[in-house]
Design a protein around this motif. Structure first.
Motif, PDB file in Angstrom:
ATOM      1  N   ARG A 168       1.114  -1.040  -0.079  1.00 40.81           N
ATOM      2  CA  ARG A 168       0.199  -0.150  -0.087  1.00 40.81           C
ATOM      3  C   ARG A 168       0.716   1.024  -0.445  1.00 40.81           C
ATOM      4  O   ARG A 168       0.659   2.369  -0.623  1.00 40.81           O
ATOM      5  CB  ARG A 168      -1.034  -0.187   1.364  1.00 40.81           C
ATOM      6  CG  ARG A 168      -2.010  -0.683   1.118  1.00 40.81           C
ATOM      7  CD  ARG A 168      -2.960  -0.710   2.421  1.00 40.81           C
ATOM      8  NE  ARG A 168      -4.123  -1.812   1.817  1.00 40.81           N
ATOM      9  CZ  ARG A 168      -4.073  -3.025   3.137  1.00 40.81           C
ATOM     10  NH1 ARG A 168      -4.222  -1.754   4.300  1.00 40.81           N
ATOM     11  NH2 ARG A 168      -5.432  -3.546   2.889  1.00 40.81           N
ATOM     12  N   LEU A 169       1.956   1.510   0.408  1.00 39.09           N
ATOM     13  CA  LEU A 169       2.566   2.508   0.194  1.00 39.09           C
ATOM     14  C   LEU A 169       3.226   2.163  -0.571  1.00 39.09           C
ATOM     15  O   LEU A 169       3.566   4.117  -1.028  1.00 39.09           O
ATOM     16  CB  LEU A 169       4.101   2.162   1.959  1.00 39.09           C
ATOM     17  CG  LEU A 169       3.461   2.570   3.260  1.00 39.09           C
ATOM     18  CD1 LEU A 169       4.376   2.168   3.959  1.00 39.09           C
ATOM     19  CD2 LEU A 169       2.762   4.050   3.605  1.00 39.09           C
ATOM     20  N   LEU A 170       4.158   1.941  -1.737  1.00 37.73           N
ATOM     21  CA  LEU A 170       4.460   1.077  -2.529  1.00 37.73           C
ATOM     22  C   LEU A 170       3.486   1.755  -3.767  1.00 37.73           C
ATOM     23  O   LEU A 170       4.231   2.608  -4.683  1.00 37.73           O
ATOM     24  CB  LEU A 170       5.125   0.276  -3.043  1.00 37.73           C
ATOM     25  CG  LEU A 170       6.289  -0.190  -1.973  1.00 37.73           C
ATOM     26  CD1 LEU A 170       6.753  -1.236  -2.493  1.00 37.73           C
ATOM     27  CD2 LEU A 170       7.868   0.893  -2.390  1.00 37.73           C
ATOM     28  N   GLU A 171       2.425   1.525  -3.733  1.00 35.42           N
ATOM     29  CA  GLU A 171       1.074   2.304  -4.598  1.00 35.42           C
ATOM     30  C   GLU A 171       1.069   3.637  -4.079  1.00 35.42           C
ATOM     31  O   GLU A 171       0.535   4.675  -5.715  1.00 35.42           O
ATOM     32  CB  GLU A 171       0.287   1.579  -4.386  1.00 35.42           C
ATOM     33  CG  GLU A 171      -0.527   0.449  -4.758  1.00 35.42           C
ATOM     34  CD  GLU A 171      -1.423  -0.718  -4.236  1.00 35.42           C
ATOM     35  OE1 GLU A 171      -2.577   0.157  -3.440  1.00 35.42           O
ATOM     36  OE2 GLU A 171      -1.616  -2.084  -4.759  1.00 35.42           O
ATOM     37  N   LYS A 172       1.150   4.560  -3.234  1.00 33.31           N
ATOM     38  CA  LYS A 172       1.404   5.574  -3.276  1.00 33.31           C
ATOM     39  C   LYS A 172       1.769   6.428  -3.795  1.00 33.31           C
ATOM     40  O   LYS A 172       2.956   6.338  -3.938  1.00 33.31           O
ATOM     41  CB  LYS A 172       1.443   6.166  -1.739  1.00 33.31           C
ATOM     42  CG  LYS A 172      -0.344   6.207  -1.436  1.00 33.31           C
ATOM     43  CD  LYS A 172      -0.474   6.096   0.298  1.00 33.31           C
ATOM     44  CE  LYS A 172      -1.114   5.289   1.266  1.00 33.31           C
ATOM     45  NZ  LYS A 172      -1.361   6.400   2.487  1.00 33.31           N
TER      46      LYS A 172
END
Length: 111
Positions: free
Chosen positions: A107-111
């Motif tokens: 999720r952090l990488l998608e932002k």
């Protein structure tokens, strides 16, 4: 007779409480073996609670003699199965936490 240093080896001795958990034998069975001269023992106390410590090798020989080898093998297998189930549960718990970490990082990488 105990071998030199057998009392100090890890896993070579066990208490009467552990013997009940692992082999299903009670304190009276162990005392009977001690009185018969089949088991060497040491007495101890933890937080004021007395216990009897015996050598695993001698206890297994005594159990096989008194209750039979089949009983001993069944008790050993039951104990091993309990350890394996516990380890599987720990690994599954660790896997679940790793999956949560993975999801959070994705999720952090998608932002």
């Amino acid at each position: 007779m105990a071998e030199y240093g057998e009392w100090n080896r890890k896993g070579a001795s066990l208490s009467d409480v552990t013997a009940k958990k692992e082999y299903g034998v009670d304190r009276e069975f162990i005392i009977k073996g001690i009185n018969a001269g089949k088991l060497e023992f040491r007495e101890g106390s933890i937080y004021g609670n007395p216990y009897i410590k015996v050598l695993r090798r001698q206890l297994e020989e005594y159990i096989a003699e008194e209750l039979g080898k089949e009983y001993l093998n069944k008790a050993k297998n039951r104990t091993e199965l309990r350890k394996i189930k516990k380890e599987i549960a720990e690994v599954e718990c660790r896997l679940a936490s790793l999956k949560l970490e993975k999801t959070a990082l994705e999720r952090l990488l998608e932002k």
